[in-house]
Scaffold this active site. Structure first.
Site, PDB file in Angstrom:
ATOM      1  NE  ARG A  35      -3.421  -0.963   3.048  1.00  0.00           N
ATOM      2  CZ  ARG A  35      -4.707  -1.165   2.850  1.00  0.00           C
ATOM      3  NH1 ARG A  35      -5.441  -0.229   2.311  1.00  0.00           N
ATOM      4  NH2 ARG A  35      -5.255  -2.305   3.202  1.00  0.00           N
ATOM      5  CG  LEU A  38       4.204   2.176   6.663  1.00  0.00           C
ATOM      6  CD1 LEU A  38       5.310   2.684   7.586  1.00  0.00           C
ATOM      7  CD2 LEU A  38       4.406   0.686   6.358  1.00  0.00           C
ATOM      8  CE  LYS A  51     -14.826   2.591  14.952  1.00  0.00           C
ATOM      9  NZ  LYS A  51     -14.617   1.297  14.258  1.00  0.00           N
ATOM     10  CG  ASP A 313      -7.748  -9.071  10.344  1.00  0.00           C
ATOM     11  OD1 ASP A 313      -7.704  -9.062  11.584  1.00  0.00           O
ATOM     12  OD2 ASP A 313      -8.402  -8.260   9.668  1.00  0.00           O
ATOM     13  CG  HIS A 445     -21.008  10.311  42.488  1.00  0.00           C
ATOM     14  ND1 HIS A 445     -22.042   9.602  41.911  1.00  0.00           N
ATOM     15  CD2 HIS A 445     -21.516  11.523  42.864  1.00  0.00           C
ATOM     16  CE1 HIS A 445     -23.140  10.352  41.950  1.00  0.00           C
ATOM     17  NE2 HIS A 445     -22.837  11.525  42.516  1.00  0.00           N
TER      18      HIS A 445
HETATM   19  P1  FAD Z   1      -4.234  -5.443   7.912  1.00  0.00           P
HETATM   20  O1  FAD Z   1      -4.516  -4.255   8.720  1.00  0.00           O
HETATM   21  O2  FAD Z   1      -5.224  -5.864   6.887  1.00  0.00           O
HETATM   22  O3  FAD Z   1      -2.826  -5.172   7.214  1.00  0.00           O
HETATM   23  C1  FAD Z   1      -2.275  -6.034   6.291  1.00  0.00           C
HETATM   24  C2  FAD Z   1      -1.418  -5.238   5.336  1.00  0.00           C
HETATM   25  O4  FAD Z   1      -0.640  -6.142   4.572  1.00  0.00           O
HETATM   26  C3  FAD Z   1      -2.196  -4.403   4.326  1.00  0.00           C
HETATM   27  O5  FAD Z   1      -1.825  -3.059   4.417  1.00  0.00           O
HETATM   28  C4  FAD Z   1      -1.825  -4.982   2.963  1.00  0.00           C
HETATM   29  O6  FAD Z   1      -1.675  -3.988   1.969  1.00  0.00           O
HETATM   30  C5  FAD Z   1      -0.481  -5.635   3.274  1.00  0.00           C
HETATM   31  N1  FAD Z   1      -0.140  -6.757   2.403  1.00  0.00           N
HETATM   32  C6  FAD Z   1      -0.899  -7.820   2.077  1.00  0.00           C
HETATM   33  N2  FAD Z   1      -0.208  -8.681   1.314  1.00  0.00           N
HETATM   34  C7  FAD Z   1       1.016  -8.133   1.154  1.00  0.00           C
HETATM   35  C8  FAD Z   1       2.187  -8.532   0.465  1.00  0.00           C
HETATM   36  N3  FAD Z   1       2.250  -9.682  -0.200  1.00  0.00           N
HETATM   37  N4  FAD Z   1       3.257  -7.712   0.490  1.00  0.00           N
HETATM   38  C9  FAD Z   1       3.214  -6.533   1.145  1.00  0.00           C
HETATM   39  N5  FAD Z   1       2.148  -6.107   1.821  1.00  0.00           N
HETATM   40  C10 FAD Z   1       1.064  -6.904   1.835  1.00  0.00           C
HETATM   41  N6  FAD Z   1     -10.696  -3.581  14.422  1.00  0.00           N
HETATM   42  C11 FAD Z   1     -10.731  -3.097  15.679  1.00  0.00           C
HETATM   43  O7  FAD Z   1     -10.079  -3.668  16.563  1.00  0.00           O
HETATM   44  N7  FAD Z   1     -11.447  -1.979  16.004  1.00  0.00           N
HETATM   45  C12 FAD Z   1     -12.181  -1.314  15.082  1.00  0.00           C
HETATM   46  O8  FAD Z   1     -12.815  -0.316  15.401  1.00  0.00           O
HETATM   47  C13 FAD Z   1     -12.180  -1.799  13.747  1.00  0.00           C
HETATM   48  N8  FAD Z   1     -12.872  -1.157  12.800  1.00  0.00           N
HETATM   49  C14 FAD Z   1     -12.832  -1.625  11.499  1.00  0.00           C
HETATM   50  C15 FAD Z   1     -13.581  -0.965  10.546  1.00  0.00           C
HETATM   51  C16 FAD Z   1     -13.576  -1.417   9.244  1.00  0.00           C
HETATM   52  C17 FAD Z   1     -14.384  -0.688   8.196  1.00  0.00           C
HETATM   53  C18 FAD Z   1     -12.782  -2.547   8.876  1.00  0.00           C
HETATM   54  C19 FAD Z   1     -12.739  -3.034   7.459  1.00  0.00           C
HETATM   55  C20 FAD Z   1     -12.031  -3.216   9.838  1.00  0.00           C
HETATM   56  C21 FAD Z   1     -12.065  -2.765  11.164  1.00  0.00           C
HETATM   57  N9  FAD Z   1     -11.350  -3.414  12.170  1.00  0.00           N
HETATM   58  C22 FAD Z   1     -11.405  -2.954  13.451  1.00  0.00           C
HETATM   59  C23 FAD Z   1     -10.530  -4.609  11.885  1.00  0.00           C
HETATM   60  C24 FAD Z   1      -9.041  -4.223  11.776  1.00  0.00           C
HETATM   61  O9  FAD Z   1      -8.881  -3.258  10.768  1.00  0.00           O
HETATM   62  C25 FAD Z   1      -8.208  -5.458  11.461  1.00  0.00           C
HETATM   63  O10 FAD Z   1      -8.471  -6.457  12.424  1.00  0.00           O
HETATM   64  C26 FAD Z   1      -6.725  -5.132  11.492  1.00  0.00           C
HETATM   65  O11 FAD Z   1      -6.411  -4.132  10.561  1.00  0.00           O
HETATM   66  C27 FAD Z   1      -5.912  -6.386  11.196  1.00  0.00           C
HETATM   67  O12 FAD Z   1      -4.546  -6.078  11.183  1.00  0.00           O
HETATM   68  P2  FAD Z   1      -3.518  -6.928  10.314  1.00  0.00           P
HETATM   69  O13 FAD Z   1      -2.194  -6.291  10.526  1.00  0.00           O
HETATM   70  O14 FAD Z   1      -3.677  -8.351  10.592  1.00  0.00           O
HETATM   71  O15 FAD Z   1      -3.979  -6.728   8.795  1.00  0.00           O
HETATM   72  P1  NAD Z   2     -19.215  -9.625  10.828  1.00  0.00           P
HETATM   73  O1  NAD Z   2     -18.751 -11.006  10.883  1.00  0.00           O
HETATM   74  O2  NAD Z   2     -19.124  -8.757  12.032  1.00  0.00           O
HETATM   75  O3  NAD Z   2     -20.751  -9.574  10.383  1.00  0.00           O
HETATM   76  C1  NAD Z   2     -21.194 -10.146   9.187  1.00  0.00           C
HETATM   77  C2  NAD Z   2     -22.706 -10.318   9.252  1.00  0.00           C
HETATM   78  O4  NAD Z   2     -23.163 -10.682   7.983  1.00  0.00           O
HETATM   79  C3  NAD Z   2     -23.129 -11.414  10.218  1.00  0.00           C
HETATM   80  O5  NAD Z   2     -24.198 -10.956  11.003  1.00  0.00           O
HETATM   81  C4  NAD Z   2     -23.566 -12.548   9.288  1.00  0.00           C
HETATM   82  O6  NAD Z   2     -24.551 -13.390   9.841  1.00  0.00           O
HETATM   83  C5  NAD Z   2     -24.085 -11.749   8.117  1.00  0.00           C
HETATM   84  N1  NAD Z   2     -24.094 -12.468   6.845  1.00  0.00           N
HETATM   85  C6  NAD Z   2     -23.189 -13.357   6.364  1.00  0.00           C
HETATM   86  N2  NAD Z   2     -23.529 -13.752   5.130  1.00  0.00           N
HETATM   87  C7  NAD Z   2     -24.671 -13.106   4.819  1.00  0.00           C
HETATM   88  C8  NAD Z   2     -25.527 -13.092   3.671  1.00  0.00           C
HETATM   89  N3  NAD Z   2     -25.248 -13.817   2.598  1.00  0.00           N
HETATM   90  N4  NAD Z   2     -26.630 -12.305   3.691  1.00  0.00           N
HETATM   91  C9  NAD Z   2     -26.928 -11.544   4.780  1.00  0.00           C
HETATM   92  N5  NAD Z   2     -26.154 -11.522   5.897  1.00  0.00           N
HETATM   93  C10 NAD Z   2     -25.045 -12.288   5.903  1.00  0.00           C
HETATM   94  O7  NAD Z   2     -18.432  -8.979   9.583  1.00  0.00           O
HETATM   95  P2  NAD Z   2     -18.249  -7.475   9.130  1.00  0.00           P
HETATM   96  O8  NAD Z   2     -19.261  -6.597   9.764  1.00  0.00           O
HETATM   97  O9  NAD Z   2     -18.129  -7.527   7.655  1.00  0.00           O
HETATM   98  O10 NAD Z   2     -16.838  -7.121   9.742  1.00  0.00           O
HETATM   99  C11 NAD Z   2     -15.666  -7.860   9.333  1.00  0.00           C
HETATM  100  C12 NAD Z   2     -14.640  -7.895  10.412  1.00  0.00           C
HETATM  101  O11 NAD Z   2     -14.122  -6.604  10.665  1.00  0.00           O
HETATM  102  C13 NAD Z   2     -15.210  -8.422  11.705  1.00  0.00           C
HETATM  103  O12 NAD Z   2     -14.566  -9.641  11.985  1.00  0.00           O
HETATM  104  C14 NAD Z   2     -14.878  -7.416  12.740  1.00  0.00           C
HETATM  105  O13 NAD Z   2     -14.201  -8.001  13.791  1.00  0.00           O
HETATM  106  C15 NAD Z   2     -13.975  -6.399  12.057  1.00  0.00           C
HETATM  107  N6  NAD Z   2     -14.474  -5.068  12.424  1.00  0.00           N
HETATM  108  C16 NAD Z   2     -14.394  -4.688  13.737  1.00  0.00           C
HETATM  109  C17 NAD Z   2     -14.904  -3.466  14.140  1.00  0.00           C
HETATM  110  C18 NAD Z   2     -14.829  -3.084  15.589  1.00  0.00           C
HETATM  111  O14 NAD Z   2     -14.078  -3.709  16.312  1.00  0.00           O
HETATM  112  N7  NAD Z   2     -15.567  -2.092  16.045  1.00  0.00           N
HETATM  113  C19 NAD Z   2     -15.506  -2.623  13.225  1.00  0.00           C
HETATM  114  C20 NAD Z   2     -15.591  -3.045  11.910  1.00  0.00           C
HETATM  115  C21 NAD Z   2     -15.056  -4.269  11.520  1.00  0.00           C
END
Ligand code: FAD
Ligand code: NAD
Length: 466
Positions: A35, A38, A51, A313, A445
């Site tokens: 990407r 970072l 957020k 992840d 409190h």
């Molecule tokens: P990632 O953050 O996915 O990072 C992996 C990186 O590896 C990427 O930047 C990618 O480009 C890079 N990469 C992949 N393959 C290669 C390669 N071959 N060479 C070089 N680089 C590569 N989690 C929370 O705890 N709280 C939240 O509020 C929250 N909100 C979220 C909201 C959304 C919309 C989404 C989608 C996710 C959210 N998550 C949240 C989940 C959180 O983002 C992930 O759990 C977290 O980013 C995982 O970290 P990671 O390092 O495993 O992977």
């Molecule tokens: P999720 O697993 O939280 O929810 C997916 C939902 O989709 C579930 O309720 C499931 O039953 C439903 N579903 C699955 N297949 C379906 C279908 N064919 N039709 C209708 N409903 C269906 O997944 P998400 O919301 O996509 O989030 C992905 C990941 O990102 C989660 O694992 C979460 O931990 C992470 N995330 C975390 C936060 C946070 O910590 N606040 C915020 C955003 C994302």
């Protein structure tokens, strides 16, 4: 060829924390990230931008609706969506730059490009312009994260049919946003767009929202969100989507079969989960295979290939940034021969809606399935003075404790600012606290945290503030 002690593939919360810790431990570390910035999913298109929009949209709604007026503050706000997106992007840019600074501070090399494992200890990185760099190291950590799970028949184009990344940067407020999946992303981003003026319908396959969360808290959250105007279609499956320039026709029907219905939306968000990302990684060169879900297995962060580790992840466990971060620390400690460990029983989870949902430990459903005898202490925010004075009384705190030992087994909160308070119970549970321990500890409190203490007191029916 550049030689390192450790090469980390991926610069998200797993990868960047591993790289920084490696630097702190005196290792020569390279972090490979394809990407342009970072921070991975979390900083670029996940936790942080979502957020930012949740915060801004919450204030907008408070100002626009009756909330400010009720407090005696009369304003007539108008939405400047472009500015809302701009400030979000600026905050994200600041955070990703912050990781670059931490890399420099800890002498970590950011190798820009996509990494490919060529064999044990060998990685080739291909940059944007096609140039290749060869790296070698004793240890390789795979931290390549996850990507949205696609839904057959509903093709994400990020024009009308969006994934979370598309839904975080729309240029207009949808007239009608249909969200597929009542999980964390669906509820958070559904809330953002509803607050900004969209009609929001959430279609969920199961008969409940947030599978995995404690059932009572999920129900309470669903009621609160429905009251705010989000429509839920539970036990419903999407069979087809047809999109045009202007809208999407979504075919839905009862999950158990029955009459189909067409939903007309101008945007659809597919949020049915995420799947591990290992595309083009060269796993076969170290004889690694993923399981059916694309997941790489681990034993205390080690894969089956010697010298190859996996965190975040892309491996088992909840897909959460703080889980990836914990694994990063533990993995590095193990690489240098220390005793890093992650307690998977105590990883908190939060849904940042309003009210928020926060939990740690076992749910009631899990305790029942395990046949474990437990006691319940509950306390409603309607009886918490700070919540009352702030007009934020939805929800409750619930503490589950072992019937015999009083050890706290699970804590489930729906209410105001509970994301900031669940940490108290993470600490307590890590130290093996009983509900009585919390009940006997003085809390300030007037704070919402008193509700958490009162819930612990109520495990023995001793709450004093109801
Ligand atoms: P990632 O953050 O996915 O990072 C992996 C990186 O590896 C990427 O930047 C990618 O480009 C890079 N990469 C992949 N393959 C290669 C390669 N071959 N060479 C070089 N680089 C590569 N989690 C929370 O705890 N709280 C939240 O509020 C929250 N909100 C979220 C909201 C959304 C919309 C989404 C989608 C996710 C959210 N998550 C949240 C989940 C959180 O983002 C992930 O759990 C977290 O980013 C995982 O970290 P990671 O390092 O495993 O992977
Ligand atoms: P999720 O697993 O939280 O929810 C997916 C939902 O989709 C579930 O309720 C499931 O039953 C439903 N579903 C699955 N297949 C379906 C279908 N064919 N039709 C209708 N409903 C269906 O997944 P998400 O919301 O996509 O989030 C992905 C990941 O990102 C989660 O694992 C979460 O931990 C992470 N995330 C975390 C936060 C946070 O910590 N606040 C915020 C955003 C994302």
């Amino acid at each position: 060829m550049s030689n390192y002690d450790v090469i980390i593939l991926g610069g998200g919360p797993g990868g960047y924390n591993a790289a920084i810790r490696a630097g702190q431990l005196g290792l020569k570390a390279a972090c490979v990230e394809g990407r342009a910035t970072l921070g991975g999913t979390c900083l670029n298109v996940g936790c942080m931008p979502s957020k930012a929009l949740l915060h801004a949209s919450e204030l907008y709604e408070a100002a626009k609706g009756s909330e400010f007026a009720h407090l005696g503050i009369n304003v007539s706000p108008t939405l400047d969506l472009a500015q809302m997106m701009k400030q979000k992007n600026e905050s994200v840019a600041g955070l990703t730059k912050g990781i670059e600074f931490l890399f420099r501070k800890n002498k970590v090399d950011w190798i820009k490009g996509w990494g490919h494992i060529d064999g044990p200890g060998k990685v080739t990185v291909t940059g944007e312009d096609g140039t290749q760099v060869e790296l070698s190291a004793k240890d390789i950590i795979i931290a390549t994260g996850s990507e949205p799970t696609p839904l057959p028949g509903v093709d994400i184009d990020n024009r009308r049919i969006l994934d979370s990344t598309g839904a975080l940067s729309l240029g207009e407020v949808p007239r009608h946003l249909v969200v597929i999946g009542a999980g964390v992303i669906g509820l958070e981003l559904g809330s953002v767009w509803r607050r900004l003026g969209a009609q929001v319908t959430v279609v969920e396959y199961l008969d409940r929202i947030c599978p995995g969360a404690d059932g009572e808290t999920a129900k309470t959250l669903q009621r609160a969100l429905a009251k705010q105007g989000i429509e839920f279609k539970l036990s419903t499956k999407v069979t087809r989507a047809e999109s045009s320039q202007k809208d999407v026709q979504l075919q839905v029907e009862p999950a158990s079969g029955g009459e189909a219905q067409t939903l007309d939306a101008d945007y659809v968000l597919v949020a049915i989960g995420r799947r591990p990302y290992t595309q083009g990684l060269g796993l076969e060169n170290v004889r690694l295979e993923t399981d059916k879900r694309g997941m790489l297995a681990n034993q205390r962060h080690r894969t089956e290939a010697p010298g190859v580790w996996v965190i975040g992840d892309v491996t088992s466990g909840p897909m959460l940034a703080h889980k990836a971060e914990d694994e990063a620390m533990a993995c590095l400690e193990q690489i240098v021969g220390k005793a890093g460990q992650v307690n998977y029983d105590l990883i908190p989870s939060v849904i940042y809606t309003r009210p928020e949902l926060a939990s740690v430990g076992r749910t009631e459903e899990q305790l029942k399935a395990e046949g474990r005898a437990y006691k319940v202490g509950k306390f409603p925010f309607t009886a918490n003075s700070r919540a009352k004075i702030n007009h934020e009384t939805e929800g409750f705190a619930k503490v589950l404790a072992d019937e015999h030992t009083d050890e706290i087994l699970g804590v489930h909160l729906v209410g105001p600012s509970v994301s900031e308070m669940i940490g108290e119970y993470c600490v307590a549970m890590e130290f093996g606290a009983s509900a009585e321990d919390i009940a006997l500890i003085c809390h300030p409190h007037p704070t919402r945290s008193e509700a958490l203490r009162q819930a612990a007191m109520n495990v023995e029916g001793m709450a004093t503030q109801i």
